[in-house]
Motif scaffolding. Structure first.
Motif, short mmCIF file in Angstrom:
data_model
loop_
_atom_site.label_atom_id
_atom_site.label_comp_id
_atom_site.label_asym_id
_atom_site.label_seq_id
_atom_site.Cartn_x
_atom_site.Cartn_y
_atom_site.Cartn_z
N GLY A 197 -1.92 10.16 -4.13
CA GLY A 197 -2.48 8.89 -4.58
C GLY A 197 -1.63 7.72 -4.12
O GLY A 197 -0.79 7.86 -3.21
N GLU A 198 -1.83 6.57 -4.73
CA GLU A 198 -1.11 5.36 -4.39
C GLU A 198 -0.08 5.02 -5.45
O GLU A 198 -0.26 5.31 -6.64
N SER A 242 -6.08 -1.98 -10.68
CA SER A 242 -5.32 -0.73 -10.66
C SER A 242 -4.35 -0.69 -11.82
O SER A 242 -3.42 -1.48 -11.88
#
Length: 233
Positions: free
Chosen positions: A205-206, A11
């Motif tokens: 989102g994250e 990520s």
């Protein structure tokens, strides 16, 4: 599952878009540039003109100090885009989609609060209590001037009879300075973006957190080298 403080290695936070609003501290940029020039000047002088262990100590000192100066002065920035807020602090880069931001808080420091309960300080937007007090005094003077102008019958108090100045008129114009401290205005702008984009589909989102090893690693290496040189005498 990726957590805010332990993102997966794959990520990676997206790069800031060209149309992102960028907030940085002008005072930190100026101070950091000046301090960096002084450190490099003294360090290279000792490196090339020193004797014995002095060049090695100068080299270790620069390897330690230069990354720290960069980290705490020139590096911090806040990138506010339509879909996310990207916070670049001295040793971390935090990317928060607007949908994951619970709010913004200003006290003795400016912080962004995540819905997960985490909070992250905005190093690039430092609180200036002095500027905040000046803004409050400016607001109080403007309110007092408006009240006096209303009592004297003037629309804005600029040329209403006051018993002072030429012909009994006040010649001081209205206070056109900012109504609030600059960093408080920045937080208000970010709050408006949060309110406007918090529910947008593209702003979900994250949260990702990436540690700035490119800053920490040289500083640690310089500290270890300096400790070894001092230990061996």
């Amino acid at each position: 599952m990726t957590t805010p403080d332990h993102p997966s290695p794959a990520s990676q936070p997206p790069a800031p878009a060209a149309n992102d609003r960028v907030y940085r501290s002008p005072l930190a940029l100026a101070g950091g540039t000046l301090l960096l020039l002084v450190v490099l000047w003294l360090g290279f002088d000792a490196l090339f003109k020193g004797h014995g262990r002095t060049p090695w100590l100068a080299l270790a000192g620069m390897i330690l100090i230069v990354p720290l100066v960069l980290a705490f002065t020139l590096r911090p920035a806040v990138f506010a885009g339509e879909d996310r807020l990207r916070v670049r602090n001295p040793f971390r880069v935090i990317t928060l989609p607007w949908g994951e931001v619970a709010g913004l808080r200003s006290g003795y420091s400016n912080e962004v609060l995540a819905k997960s309960g985490a909070k992250y300080q905005l190093w690039a937007v430092p609180v200036s209590l002095r500027a905040r007090k000046k803004a409050v005094r400016r607001q109080q003077r403007a309110a007092a001037d408006a009240a006096r102008g209303t009592a004297r019958g003037g629309p804005d108090g600029t040329l209403a009879p006051s018993g002072l100045g030429f012909g009994g008129f006040s010649v001081r114009g209205p206070d056109t300075g900012p109504a609030r401290a600059e960093t408080d205005q920045i937080m208000a702008d970010l709050g408006e973006m949060l309110e406007r984009r918090g529910q947008a589909e593209s702003a979900q989102g994250e949260i990702t957190v990436r540690w700035a090893y490119e800053v920490a690693a040289p500083a640690v290496a310089g500290a270890v080298l300096l400790a070894i040189l001092l230990a061996v005498g």
